[in-house]
Design an enzyme around this catalytic site. Sequence first.
Site, PDB file in Angstrom:
ATOM      1  N   GLU A  17       9.974   1.249  10.518  1.00  0.00           N
ATOM      2  CA  GLU A  17      10.983   2.292  10.251  1.00  0.00           C
ATOM      3  C   GLU A  17      10.227   3.605  10.370  1.00  0.00           C
ATOM      4  OE1 GLU A  17      14.267   2.209   8.831  1.00  0.00           O
ATOM      5  OE2 GLU A  17      14.498   0.035   8.879  1.00  0.00           O
ATOM      6  N   CYS A  26      13.800  10.931   6.575  1.00  0.00           N
ATOM      7  CA  CYS A  26      13.727  10.460   7.965  1.00  0.00           C
ATOM      8  C   CYS A  26      15.052  10.681   8.686  1.00  0.00           C
ATOM      9  CB  CYS A  26      13.355   8.992   7.996  1.00  0.00           C
ATOM     10  SG  CYS A  26      14.442   7.979   6.992  1.00  0.00           S
ATOM     11  N   GLU A  28       9.801  15.967  14.953  1.00  0.00           N
ATOM     12  CA  GLU A  28      10.173  15.856  13.543  1.00  0.00           C
ATOM     13  C   GLU A  28       9.344  16.843  12.724  1.00  0.00           C
ATOM     14  OE1 GLU A  28       8.947  12.311  11.345  1.00  0.00           O
ATOM     15  OE2 GLU A  28      11.005  12.145  10.620  1.00  0.00           O
ATOM     16  N   LYS A  57       0.864  -1.178   0.000  1.00  0.00           N
ATOM     17  CA  LYS A  57       0.000   0.000   0.000  1.00  0.00           C
ATOM     18  C   LYS A  57       0.905   1.233   0.000  1.00  0.00           C
ATOM     19  CE  LYS A  57      -2.186   3.358   2.489  1.00  0.00           C
ATOM     20  NZ  LYS A  57      -1.814   4.420   1.544  1.00  0.00           N
TER      21      LYS A  57
HETATM   22  P1  NAD Z   1       2.533   8.545   7.493  1.00  0.00           P
HETATM   23  O1  NAD Z   1       2.777   7.795   8.747  1.00  0.00           O
HETATM   24  O2  NAD Z   1       1.530   9.612   7.486  1.00  0.00           O
HETATM   25  O3  NAD Z   1       2.085   7.524   6.333  1.00  0.00           O
HETATM   26  C1  NAD Z   1       2.865   6.424   5.980  1.00  0.00           C
HETATM   27  C2  NAD Z   1       1.960   5.379   5.347  1.00  0.00           C
HETATM   28  O4  NAD Z   1       1.042   4.934   6.331  1.00  0.00           O
HETATM   29  C3  NAD Z   1       1.129   5.902   4.186  1.00  0.00           C
HETATM   30  O5  NAD Z   1       1.014   4.910   3.196  1.00  0.00           O
HETATM   31  C4  NAD Z   1      -0.206   6.180   4.835  1.00  0.00           C
HETATM   32  O6  NAD Z   1      -1.286   6.130   3.946  1.00  0.00           O
HETATM   33  C5  NAD Z   1      -0.279   5.049   5.833  1.00  0.00           C
HETATM   34  N1  NAD Z   1      -1.195   5.317   6.947  1.00  0.00           N
HETATM   35  C6  NAD Z   1      -1.532   6.515   7.470  1.00  0.00           C
HETATM   36  N2  NAD Z   1      -2.427   6.340   8.473  1.00  0.00           N
HETATM   37  C7  NAD Z   1      -2.644   5.012   8.582  1.00  0.00           C
HETATM   38  C8  NAD Z   1      -3.443   4.216   9.432  1.00  0.00           C
HETATM   39  N3  NAD Z   1      -4.242   4.753  10.369  1.00  0.00           N
HETATM   40  N4  NAD Z   1      -3.418   2.878   9.272  1.00  0.00           N
HETATM   41  C9  NAD Z   1      -2.611   2.319   8.347  1.00  0.00           C
HETATM   42  N5  NAD Z   1      -1.840   3.020   7.496  1.00  0.00           N
HETATM   43  C10 NAD Z   1      -1.854   4.356   7.621  1.00  0.00           C
HETATM   44  O7  NAD Z   1       3.965   9.069   7.017  1.00  0.00           O
HETATM   45  P2  NAD Z   1       4.277   9.968   5.749  1.00  0.00           P
HETATM   46  O8  NAD Z   1       3.829  11.365   6.035  1.00  0.00           O
HETATM   47  O9  NAD Z   1       3.798   9.286   4.523  1.00  0.00           O
HETATM   48  O10 NAD Z   1       5.881   9.915   5.702  1.00  0.00           O
HETATM   49  C11 NAD Z   1       6.687  10.703   6.502  1.00  0.00           C
HETATM   50  C12 NAD Z   1       7.160   9.932   7.704  1.00  0.00           C
HETATM   51  O11 NAD Z   1       7.836   8.751   7.279  1.00  0.00           O
HETATM   52  C13 NAD Z   1       8.168  10.698   8.536  1.00  0.00           C
HETATM   53  O12 NAD Z   1       7.846  10.544   9.885  1.00  0.00           O
HETATM   54  C14 NAD Z   1       9.496   9.996   8.228  1.00  0.00           C
HETATM   55  O13 NAD Z   1      10.461  10.110   9.226  1.00  0.00           O
HETATM   56  C15 NAD Z   1       9.055   8.604   8.007  1.00  0.00           C
HETATM   57  N6  NAD Z   1      10.047   7.856   7.225  1.00  0.00           N
HETATM   58  C16 NAD Z   1      10.871   6.984   7.898  1.00  0.00           C
HETATM   59  C17 NAD Z   1      11.855   6.300   7.204  1.00  0.00           C
HETATM   60  C18 NAD Z   1      12.790   5.352   7.927  1.00  0.00           C
HETATM   61  O14 NAD Z   1      13.494   4.597   7.252  1.00  0.00           O
HETATM   62  N7  NAD Z   1      12.822   5.350   9.243  1.00  0.00           N
HETATM   63  C19 NAD Z   1      11.996   6.483   5.824  1.00  0.00           C
HETATM   64  C20 NAD Z   1      11.144   7.365   5.180  1.00  0.00           C
HETATM   65  C21 NAD Z   1      10.164   8.048   5.895  1.00  0.00           C
END
Ligand code: NAD
Length: 511
Positions: free
Chosen positions: A278, A313, A410, A202
């Site tokens: 992650e 991240c 963050e 997804k």
């Molecule tokens: P997000 O948590 O909003 O969304 C990530 C994914 O989760 C998306 O596909 C989203 O649709 C899904 N999602 C959102 N709510 C959900 C729920 N209630 N149930 C299930 N799935 C759900 O994050 P984002 O804004 O897309 O990305 C930014 C974040 O990702 C930042 O916090 C960043 O640090 C993190 N990130 C971490 C790494 C790592 O390797 N640690 C790498 C890239 C990004």
Amino acid sequence: MSVVTASRAPSSGAQASSRWHRAASQIKWRVEPFIGGSYRPSKATETFEDIDPATEAALCQVAVGDAADVDEAVRVARQRFVDGCWSELSPAKRAQVLLKFADLIAQHKDELALLDTLEMGKPIQAAVYDAEVYATKLVRTCAGFADKVVGVSGPRVGDTFSFNAYEPRGVVGAITPWNFPVYVAVIKIAPALAAGNTLVLKPSELSPSSALRLAELAIEAGVPEGVFNVVPGLGPTVGGALASHPDVNLISFTGSTTTGRKIMAMAGSSNGKPVLLEMGGKSPQVVFDDVENLDRVADAAVLSVLWNQGQVCSAHTRLVVHENVKDALVERIIDRATKHRPGDPLLDETTFGPLASPTQRDRVKRYIDQGLKDGANPVLLGEIQENGGCYVSPYVFDRVDERMSIWQEEIFGPVLCAHTFRTDEEAIALANGTEYGLVATAWTRDMGRGKRLAHRLKAGYVLIRTSGEEAPESGYPVSSEPQKASGFGSERGLRGIESYSTLKAVVMSGS
Ligand code: NAD
């Protein structure tokens, strides 16, 4: 230090044309579930707009997604897992297919990059690099490790032998963010497939298209239809259904800590499936006053905090700097940061594009306003374009108190915060003083201190006297595991493939 004001963001009307603009105008958008090797309309009737953050214009309408889409994708993935078309292939054969997949990603790098740039604003050449270097090297590394996942055998006791067997977990559910759409998808696809699993991915609702194209390319490479499926849609509808699905054997999530914690709860309360998480970061860049080359450190600091407009991240958003070198370093950082002028991401020369969405721009603005209100000293004042493009130019804050939200939380935007120290102990306490533990970097000439820091910095990935630029070229063979609120479980490298496998002990007795 006086305040420097950054250059204006571009006005969306005056964009030059490029070959990328022409290619963009030819795209026929199709964002639908890709299940069993073909596109199927979502069961959901409600839709949302997929937006180009460079202009805030809609690219296409996408269904919000439905639990029934996820059910169907998991059903097909389970069927394909059980029939053994992929899981029973020898690891060496799976590796051959993955190598072809890597070649196809490289061949289609422009197409994949264009989708990411249009959907989340990454400068086009950075997006090409993500596909061509990050993604292909990671797939090749996983292919290389596919037939090297081996366990131990126990000592023979009489006629009894014991040994380990690694087996695929079954159906893997993967949920990815928007900041590196192709690369983060591949971080999950490659080890999951190398280990012999089937997969339902997804992608983020902001950037679903390149994942769908990756699924088509996987089939072209020889991955059987239905082994790798993609269900686009919103987080709570599609991501929630996947995380709580009773027939998914592992959830691999990359995204924010807030969402990751919800996913852990859903995984636990459904079938207790394991999770790989992650999550967020707030990484420190620690600079001691014995550092040999402040210019090199300034280059690394700016690259880290402005890469992908700060939406990384691992972005080193906290500068923990010895008071003797603070002014000299911050001056160099400002000098470099002001050269990152926001530009149209579809131009080859652009190195700094818009943020990924209006929501992201508003979030960054809220943090900046809060930092100003809390009394942080702005030494580089960027600018925020309020409509017609989500452009935010770089901000640097000095004299940031460690209790301020801009230091602790963050932001995920081009905002650097600086704090000084006098002693090593102060530096370590500041560096470790947030809930996150993803990456930490330290710059010192003293390698004895470097070794102590490598041990005491609470992060899964520690860099001493390097910005880690070499890592993507190597294909990330070395795994790491995030600490604290940044997550747990290893991806990448051999350990990554082990994470997507289950470890069995077999004991055999008798003659
Ligand atoms: P997000 O948590 O909003 O969304 C990530 C994914 O989760 C998306 O596909 C989203 O649709 C899904 N999602 C959102 N709510 C959900 C729920 N209630 N149930 C299930 N799935 C759900 O994050 P984002 O804004 O897309 O990305 C930014 C974040 O990702 C930042 O916090 C960043 O640090 C993190 N990130 C971490 C790494 C790592 O390797 N640690 C790498 C890239 C990004």
